[in-house]
Design a protein around this motif. Structure first.
Motif, short mmCIF file in Angstrom:
data_model
loop_
_atom_site.label_atom_id
_atom_site.label_comp_id
_atom_site.label_asym_id
_atom_site.label_seq_id
_atom_site.Cartn_x
_atom_site.Cartn_y
_atom_site.Cartn_z
N LEU A 161 -45.55 2.10 18.88
CA LEU A 161 -46.93 2.59 18.71
C LEU A 161 -46.95 4.01 18.14
CD1 LEU A 161 -48.69 1.27 21.94
CD2 LEU A 161 -49.09 0.52 19.58
N LEU A 162 -46.10 4.88 18.65
CA LEU A 162 -46.06 6.27 18.17
C LEU A 162 -45.59 6.33 16.72
CD1 LEU A 162 -44.65 8.18 21.27
CD2 LEU A 162 -46.98 8.26 20.36
N THR A 163 -44.66 5.45 16.34
CA THR A 163 -44.20 5.43 14.95
C THR A 163 -45.31 4.94 14.02
OG1 THR A 163 -41.98 4.92 15.77
CG2 THR A 163 -42.35 4.71 13.41
N ALA A 164 -46.05 3.92 14.45
CA ALA A 164 -47.19 3.43 13.66
C ALA A 164 -48.23 4.53 13.49
CB ALA A 164 -47.81 2.21 14.34
N LEU A 165 -48.52 5.26 14.57
CA LEU A 165 -49.48 6.36 14.50
C LEU A 165 -48.98 7.46 13.56
CD1 LEU A 165 -52.03 7.80 15.48
CD2 LEU A 165 -50.70 8.65 17.43
N GLY A 166 -47.70 7.77 13.68
CA GLY A 166 -47.13 8.80 12.80
C GLY A 166 -47.25 8.42 11.34
N ALA A 167 -47.01 7.15 11.02
CA ALA A 167 -47.13 6.69 9.63
C ALA A 167 -48.54 6.88 9.11
CB ALA A 167 -46.72 5.22 9.54
N LEU A 168 -49.53 6.57 9.95
CA LEU A 168 -50.94 6.72 9.53
C LEU A 168 -51.30 8.19 9.31
CD1 LEU A 168 -52.67 4.13 11.89
CD2 LEU A 168 -52.28 3.92 9.42
N LEU A 169 -50.69 9.08 10.06
CA LEU A 169 -51.02 10.50 9.95
C LEU A 169 -50.39 11.16 8.73
CD1 LEU A 169 -50.63 11.66 13.68
CD2 LEU A 169 -52.76 11.35 12.41
N LEU A 170 -49.25 10.66 8.27
CA LEU A 170 -48.47 11.36 7.24
C LEU A 170 -49.23 11.67 5.96
CD1 LEU A 170 -44.93 9.69 7.51
CD2 LEU A 170 -45.61 11.99 8.22
N PRO A 171 -50.01 10.73 5.37
CA PRO A 171 -50.65 11.05 4.09
C PRO A 171 -51.60 12.24 4.13
CG PRO A 171 -50.67 8.69 4.48
CD PRO A 171 -50.22 9.33 5.76
N GLY A 172 -52.17 12.55 5.27
CA GLY A 172 -53.12 13.65 5.35
C GLY A 172 -52.51 14.99 5.74
N LEU A 173 -51.18 15.06 5.88
CA LEU A 173 -50.57 16.27 6.44
C LEU A 173 -49.70 17.10 5.50
CD1 LEU A 173 -49.46 14.94 9.95
CD2 LEU A 173 -51.48 16.29 9.37
N PRO A 174 -49.31 16.64 4.31
CA PRO A 174 -48.38 17.44 3.51
C PRO A 174 -48.86 18.86 3.19
CG PRO A 174 -48.44 15.22 2.67
CD PRO A 174 -49.54 15.32 3.71
N ASP A 175 -50.17 19.09 3.12
CA ASP A 175 -50.65 20.44 2.83
C ASP A 175 -50.65 21.34 4.06
OD1 ASP A 175 -52.62 18.91 4.02
OD2 ASP A 175 -54.28 19.88 2.94
N ARG A 176 -50.34 20.77 5.23
CA ARG A 176 -50.15 21.55 6.46
C ARG A 176 -48.71 21.36 6.91
NH1 ARG A 176 -55.25 19.23 9.74
NH2 ARG A 176 -54.85 17.45 8.35
N LEU A 177 -47.82 22.10 6.24
CA LEU A 177 -46.40 21.81 6.33
C LEU A 177 -45.83 21.86 7.75
CD1 LEU A 177 -44.04 20.98 4.60
CD2 LEU A 177 -43.50 23.39 4.23
N PRO A 178 -46.12 22.87 8.57
CA PRO A 178 -45.55 22.87 9.92
C PRO A 178 -45.93 21.63 10.73
CG PRO A 178 -46.42 25.04 9.39
CD PRO A 178 -46.88 24.12 8.31
N LEU A 179 -47.19 21.22 10.64
CA LEU A 179 -47.63 20.03 11.36
C LEU A 179 -46.98 18.77 10.77
CD1 LEU A 179 -49.41 18.80 13.55
CD2 LEU A 179 -51.31 18.77 11.90
N PHE A 180 -46.87 18.74 9.45
CA PHE A 180 -46.24 17.62 8.75
C PHE A 180 -44.80 17.44 9.23
CE2 PHE A 180 -44.11 16.12 4.69
CZ PHE A 180 -44.62 14.83 4.73
N LEU A 181 -44.06 18.55 9.32
CA LEU A 181 -42.67 18.48 9.75
C LEU A 181 -42.56 18.10 11.22
CD1 LEU A 181 -41.17 21.59 7.92
CD2 LEU A 181 -41.04 19.18 7.23
N GLY A 182 -43.50 18.59 12.03
CA GLY A 182 -43.49 18.23 13.45
C GLY A 182 -43.72 16.74 13.66
N VAL A 183 -44.69 16.19 12.92
CA VAL A 183 -44.95 14.75 13.02
C VAL A 183 -43.74 13.96 12.53
CG1 VAL A 183 -46.36 12.86 12.09
CG2 VAL A 183 -47.45 14.96 12.90
N LEU A 184 -43.10 14.41 11.45
CA LEU A 184 -41.92 13.73 10.93
C LEU A 184 -40.78 13.72 11.95
CD1 LEU A 184 -41.66 14.80 7.19
CD2 LEU A 184 -41.81 12.46 8.06
#
Length: 384
Positions: free
Chosen positions: A278-301
């Motif tokens: 479930l957490l991996t599915a959620l992370g996948a959904l979040l990724l497209p909206g996060l690259p311009d917020r790099l620290p959060l993007f890397l944390g989710v990754l």
């Protein structure tokens, strides 16, 4: 000697030896993949042909895996481990002595057939020797060590280069070192050579959820390695940032497997598997909206990589909880087949989705497959 007859000290020695052997060997695997690609690219071989060459190893894994339970039953697990390592060393040397694309295809196919033997034997040893109350942590340590070994391969290649025989010699030397480790722990290795072999294909009925988890993880790995850099570039990241972000995802996979294993020892393997999916599915959904917020993007990754890897850790731990002896050998062989299938289809399916819908296709495919995995694990939590 069976695992039940062993002292705690002997168990720990056997587990440590199996982990050390596989970690050393993983360096060879992590070295050989990019090494072959770089050698072929320097010769002007097309990207498509290099991709076909890369697919030969998982194809070899799928072809050979069903035969290993019978080989182990006939010759013994440590003899099969030594045979696999010796064959891998010879094949790596042969790769270093040729530049023929046709020869590369055949040798990489054979290398996959040899490589899978050491993983089947090592994972069987680890699960046989680990006690149920600590199996999740032990498998987490194994997964972490394996990731370190795989990661050390490209690093070694960066140190020695690829335009000489040296990296091939290093790979072969690692196989020889792993043979020495196997010989050193021979007395602490459980043996199932006196048990009737079980068909790996039978595990499709006996443990479909565990096989699905391995396949889904391999799908994720194939998609990430082949297409995440493309995803990053399309999202506006530089090449350096996109590749570094990929490393962050695999760093999470490396660092957090021991805590995930510990959690499963305290709760339930299946509950942790559902949570990871479930957490991996959620992370996948979040990724497209996060690259311009790099620290959060890397944390989710970082978490995204850890929870994806958690599927492998949970599947292997539950396999050890439920099966032993020749059943466990067959289960690990079935895992290898499932991993080969997932690894072969992950990149192509995700690539088609991205071609049709852009970066949303990357996120959507991964979210869908992990959500389906969570549903399967939950619905079959009492049936295997």
């Amino acid at each position: 000697m069976t695992a039940a007859d062993m002292t705690d000290r002997a168990r720990r020695a056997g587990i440590a030896g199996a982990i050390a052997c596989t970690t050393i060997f993983a360096l060879t695997v992590g070295l050989s993949f990019p090494l072959s690609s770089l050698v072929l690219e320097e010769q002007g071989i097309s990207e498509a042909a290099i991709g076909v060459n890369a697919a030969m190893t998982p194809l070899g894994i799928m072809i050979a895996s069903p035969f290993y339970p019978r080989l182990i039953e006939r010759f013994g697990s440590w003899q099969v481990a030594i045979g696999s390592l010796l064959m891998s060393a010879l094949l790596i040397v042969a790769l270093g002595l040729t530049r023929s694309f046709g020869a590369f295809l055949v040798l990489r196919l054979m290398l996959g057939m040899a490589d899978v033997g050491i993983f089947i034997v090592s994972e069987t040893w680890i699960n046989q020797l680990a006690r149920p109350e600590t199996r999740g942590r032990v498998v987490g340590i194994y997964a972490t060590a394996l990731s370190v070994g795989f990661g050390a391969g490209p690093f070694t290649l960066a140190l020695v280069g690829f335009q000489s025989f040296t990296p091939f010699a290093v790979g072969a030397a690692c196989c020889v070192l792993a043979i020495a480790v196997v010989m050193a722990v021979r007395a602490h290795a459980p043996d199932v050579s006196d048990e009737a072999p079980v068909s790996p294909l039978g595990f499709l009925r006996r443990a479909p959820t565990l096989l699905a988890a391995i396949c889904v993880y391999a799908f994720w790995e194939g998609a990430m390695l082949s297409l995440f850099p493309v995803f990053g570039l399309s999202a506006g990241l530089t090449v350096a940032v996109a590749t570094s972000a990929l490393s962050v995802a695999f760093l999470g996979n490396t660092v957090l497997q021991i805590p995930i294993g510990w959690l499963s020892d305290r709760t339930s393997r299946r509950q942790v598997m559902v949570l990871c999916a479930l957490l991996t599915a959620l992370g996948a959904l979040l990724l497209p909206g996060l690259p311009d917020r790099l620290p959060l993007f890397l944390g989710v990754l970082f978490v995204f990589g850890a929870t994806a890897g958690g599927l492998y850790t949970m599947a292997m731990s539950e396999l050890g909880d439920r099966f032993s002896g020749s059943d466990l050998v067959a289960g690990n062989a079935a895992f290898a087949i499932a991993f080969g299938v997932g690894g072969m289809i992950g990149g192509p399916i995700t690539g088609v989705a991205m071609q049709l819908t852009g970066n949303g296709g990357f996120a959507g495919v991964l979210a869908l497959i992990f959500a389906a995995m969570a549903a399967l694990a939950y619905l079959r939590r009492r049936r295997g």
